[in-house]
Design a protein around this motif. Structure first.
Motif, PDB file in Angstrom:
ATOM      1  N   CYS A  80       0.862  -1.185   0.000  1.00 25.54           N
ATOM      2  CA  CYS A  80       0.000   0.000   0.000  1.00 25.54           C
ATOM      3  C   CYS A  80       0.895   1.230   0.000  1.00 25.54           C
ATOM      4  N   ASP A  81       0.527   2.238  -0.763  1.00 21.63           N
ATOM      5  CA  ASP A  81       1.308   3.475  -0.726  1.00 21.63           C
ATOM      6  C   ASP A  81       0.717   4.429   0.312  1.00 21.63           C
ATOM      7  N   PRO A  82       1.366   5.553   0.593  1.00 15.33           N
ATOM      8  CA  PRO A  82       0.904   6.430   1.676  1.00 15.33           C
ATOM      9  C   PRO A  82      -0.472   7.039   1.475  1.00 15.33           C
ATOM     10  N   TYR A  83      -0.984   7.026   0.251  1.00 17.26           N
ATOM     11  CA  TYR A  83      -2.313   7.561  -0.001  1.00 17.26           C
ATOM     12  C   TYR A  83      -3.399   6.478   0.018  1.00 17.26           C
ATOM     13  N   GLY A  84      -3.014   5.202  -0.023  1.00 18.14           N
ATOM     14  CA  GLY A  84      -4.011   4.140   0.115  1.00 18.14           C
ATOM     15  C   GLY A  84      -4.202   3.252  -1.083  1.00 18.14           C
ATOM     16  N   ASN A  85      -3.446   3.443  -2.163  1.00 20.18           N
ATOM     17  CA  ASN A  85      -3.529   2.510  -3.290  1.00 20.18           C
ATOM     18  C   ASN A  85      -2.940   1.173  -2.838  1.00 20.18           C
ATOM     19  N   ALA A  86      -3.769   0.132  -2.815  1.00 18.38           N
ATOM     20  CA  ALA A  86      -3.381  -1.139  -2.200  1.00 18.38           C
ATOM     21  C   ALA A  86      -3.497  -2.286  -3.186  1.00 18.38           C
ATOM     22  N   ASN A  87      -2.648  -3.295  -2.971  1.00 21.48           N
ATOM     23  CA  ASN A  87      -2.707  -4.466  -3.844  1.00 21.48           C
ATOM     24  C   ASN A  87      -2.282  -5.712  -3.096  1.00 21.48           C
ATOM     25  N   GLY A  88      -2.519  -6.855  -3.746  1.00 17.57           N
ATOM     26  CA  GLY A  88      -2.272  -8.149  -3.134  1.00 17.57           C
ATOM     27  C   GLY A  88      -0.911  -8.721  -3.444  1.00 17.57           C
ATOM     28  N   TYR A  89      -0.042  -7.941  -4.064  1.00 19.82           N
ATOM     29  CA  TYR A  89       1.313  -8.380  -4.328  1.00 19.82           C
ATOM     30  C   TYR A  89       2.252  -7.198  -4.149  1.00 19.82           C
ATOM     31  N   ASN A  90       3.524  -7.428  -4.365  1.00 21.25           N
ATOM     32  CA  ASN A  90       4.526  -6.420  -4.089  1.00 21.25           C
ATOM     33  C   ASN A  90       5.587  -6.454  -5.179  1.00 21.25           C
ATOM     34  N   ALA A  99       8.118 -10.852  -0.143  1.00 16.00           N
ATOM     35  CA  ALA A  99       7.084 -10.152   0.612  1.00 16.00           C
ATOM     36  C   ALA A  99       5.828 -11.011   0.751  1.00 16.00           C
ATOM     37  N   THR A 100       5.008 -10.671   1.745  1.00 16.17           N
ATOM     38  CA  THR A 100       3.699 -11.303   1.880  1.00 16.17           C
ATOM     39  C   THR A 100       2.898 -11.054   0.603  1.00 16.17           C
ATOM     40  N   ILE A 101       2.188 -12.068   0.155  1.00 21.44           N
ATOM     41  CA  ILE A 101       1.473 -11.953  -1.117  1.00 21.44           C
ATOM     42  C   ILE A 101       0.189 -12.769  -1.055  1.00 21.44           C
ATOM     43  N   CYS A 102      -0.877 -12.239  -1.631  1.00 20.25           N
ATOM     44  CA  CYS A 102      -2.131 -13.000  -1.714  1.00 20.25           C
ATOM     45  C   CYS A 102      -2.725 -12.969  -3.116  1.00 20.25           C
ATOM     46  N   GLY A 103      -2.187 -12.159  -4.001  1.00 20.91           N
ATOM     47  CA  GLY A 103      -2.744 -12.086  -5.354  1.00 20.91           C
ATOM     48  C   GLY A 103      -3.981 -11.222  -5.416  1.00 20.91           C
ATOM     49  N   SER A 104      -4.997 -11.713  -6.084  1.00 24.45           N
ATOM     50  CA  SER A 104      -6.227 -10.938  -6.256  1.00 24.45           C
ATOM     51  C   SER A 104      -6.871 -10.602  -4.916  1.00 24.45           C
ATOM     52  N   MET A 105      -7.412  -9.386  -4.817  1.00 27.13           N
ATOM     53  CA  MET A 105      -8.172  -8.957  -3.638  1.00 27.13           C
ATOM     54  C   MET A 105      -9.640  -8.750  -4.010  1.00 27.13           C
ATOM     55  N   GLY A 106     -10.159  -9.673  -4.816  1.00 20.29           N
ATOM     56  CA  GLY A 106     -11.487  -9.508  -5.390  1.00 20.29           C
ATOM     57  C   GLY A 106     -12.605  -9.310  -4.396  1.00 20.29           C
TER      58      GLY A 106
END
Length: 510
Positions: free
Chosen positions: A165-175, A181-188
């Protein structure tokens, strides 16, 4: 034709110095300076909870993309309990064995209601034995998306774990910055919560440089960010790859299912499919791949929870595009990061009941598993042979209803328990949405599908009636003693339109 200027009201929009009043005071600082002054990162989870205004009686939500490696649910509930907040509804897309600590929060009144797709482990055991005063509401993934969009399931605060996640809140399931890094893939499933919740808190263990693109959740939907040491156990979140079965019974079922699909009329150049992650479903995909290669066929798209096997077919040119609502292994998660035509989709796009464009409605066929099937073709995937809650509804009824061909695969017996029964313990997918049942000892086609019966007869498939399969199962293992229940209802099973389909009663151990 001229404009009648007298009909236009006078707008006093220009100030005395000639500057339009709608222009805000401008900030002439650099982007870096502005970001430091306005990022959404808070120093602690406790402060984030306080900022949301969470109070007694509200609803909080979580996603299950971290599966049995999740730390978020327990972390948040522990902090909420320490703040004295009680009587909460937990609306998690699913709950796993790792969430057993919730039992204590139910006993102490922090959690008084649960809405979810499924329960597992000790939490499920205790609820099956009467832990909660209010019945748990079980929804399919499509039903949950619809209920949230309708406002029937209103989320006050969503607590969403994100691997980056960046400081403004754009978030994702990979890095993109760290290989380990911790990873989960899709955040559907998290995407729906982020869209509709009143407040959204993203909890991450990896803050990255802005902008974190492509993102699964945009900054416009995020209110607060909390950075923690670890959001989950990688070994419980992801496996290296979903493994092929070596079980002869499952391989026989899979080969039969693949042969059946080939003969069904839904196996052609440009077909669409969804495959499960169980052993027989994965093996079915492997047999279908061989047939695709032999016949030169390509699937238009593969949908749903995505495995490495589907990714490998995509990279081999056998699947044109992937629509991913949940990544099941590391191969799938990394593909989402690296493959242009591997797309992350949300739960509503996937299976939302009210969404006419839901992708499940564009499936040619789906292959699904079952704990038991009855002679009405009803399917149970949530309660075990002892009546205890042991699984999740997931997208089972959504895909069965949406696909042109729904195939349920299961062994005829498991141990000393028949899989084909007179009446399932819990109806999750109604028989009207099930076309074919494939076992290791024969195939049963729903009489509603006379077209399929004719095709399969011509193809020489081993056809039986569902009653004949049930009789065969009972000859092998006998008829089990009926499960003893109390009158008390501990769970409501909703169909994908969010009407009550069945109830789950407390097991009687007296």
């Amino acid at each position: 034709m001229g404009v009648d200027m007298t009909k236009i009201p006078h707008l006093d929009c220009i100030s005395q110095n000639g500057v339009y009043r709608g222009v805000p005071e401008r900030d002439f600082s650099t982007f870096n300076a502005r970001m430091r002054a306005s990022d959404k990162i808070l120093p602690s989870l406790r402060e984030a909870i306080a900022r949301t205004g969470l109070r007694d009686g509200m609803t909080i939500s979580f996603h299950h993309h971290f599966r049995n490696g999740d730390y978020i649910v327990n972390m948040v509930l522990d902090e909420i309990a320490s703040m004295g907040i009680k009587n909460l509804t937990v609306a998690a897309s699913s709950l796993s064995s790792c969430h057993a600590p919730m039992i204590e929060h139910i006993r102490n009144g922090v959690v008084t209601h649960i809405e979810t797709s499924g329960l597992r482990g000790e939490l499920a055991e205790q609820i099956s034995r009467g832990l909660m005063e209010v019945p748990v509401v079980f929804r399919s993934h499509g039903g949950r998306a619809a209920a949230i969009a309708r406002g029937e399931l209103h989320i006050d605060v969503a607590f969403l774990g994100a691997p980056s996640c960046d400081p403004y809140g754009n978030a994702n399931g990979y890095n993109r910055d760290e290989e380990n890094a911790t990873i989960c893939g899709s955040m559907g499933y998290a995407k729906v919560d982020a869209q509709y919740a009143d407040q959204v808190v993203v909890i991450t263990d990896h803050i990255v440089r802005f902008p974190n693109t492509p993102f699964g959740i945009p900054e416009s939907q995020v209110d607060y960010i909390v950075s923690v040491e670890r959001i989950g156990d990688p070994s419980g979140i992801m496996s290296g790859a979903t493994r092929y079965t070596k079980n002869p019974k499952e391989l026989l079922i899979a080969k039969t299912a693949a042969d059946l699909i080939e003969a069904s009329g839904y196996f052609y150049d440009g077909f669409s499919m969804q495959m499960g992650s169980g052993g027989a479903s994965l093996a079915t995909a492997r047999f279908l791949r061989e047939k695709m290669e032999q016949r030169g066929l390509q699937a238009r798209f593969a949908l749903g929870g995505i495995t490495g096997q589907i990714v490998e077919m995509h990279e081999a040119g056998l699947v044109e595009k992937i629509l991913d609502v949940q990544s099941f292994d590391l191969i799938a998660a990394n593909s989402l990061k690296n493959n242009r035509f591997h797309q992350q989709i949300d739960g509503s796009y996937y299976a939302g009941y009210d969404n006419e464009g839901a992708a499940v409605n564009q499936l040619d066929f789906v292959v699904l598993s079952a704990l038991e099937i009855d002679t009405n073709f009803d399917v149970n995937v949530i309660t075990g042979s002892d009546g205890v809650i042991r699984g999740a509804i997931g997208g089972h009824p959504d895909t069965a209803a949406g696909a042109s061909l729904s195939v349920v695969v299961a062994p005829l017996t498991r141990g000393r328990i028949p899989t084909i029964v007179h009446r399932v313990n819990t109806v999750v997918t109604p028989g009207a949405a099930v076309d074919v049942v494939v076992t290791d000892q024969g195939v049963a086609v729903n009489p509603r599908r006379a077209d399929l019966i004719e095709r399969f007869r011509k193809a020489g498939m081993p056809l039986f009636t569902i009653e004949q399969l049930r009789a065969r199962a009972e000859r092998i293992v006998g008829t089990p003693e009926p499960i003893r229940y109390r009158d008390r209802v501990i769970g409501l099973v909703l169909y994908r339109d969010n009407t009550v389909l069945d109830v789950i009663r407390q097991i009687d151990e007296t």
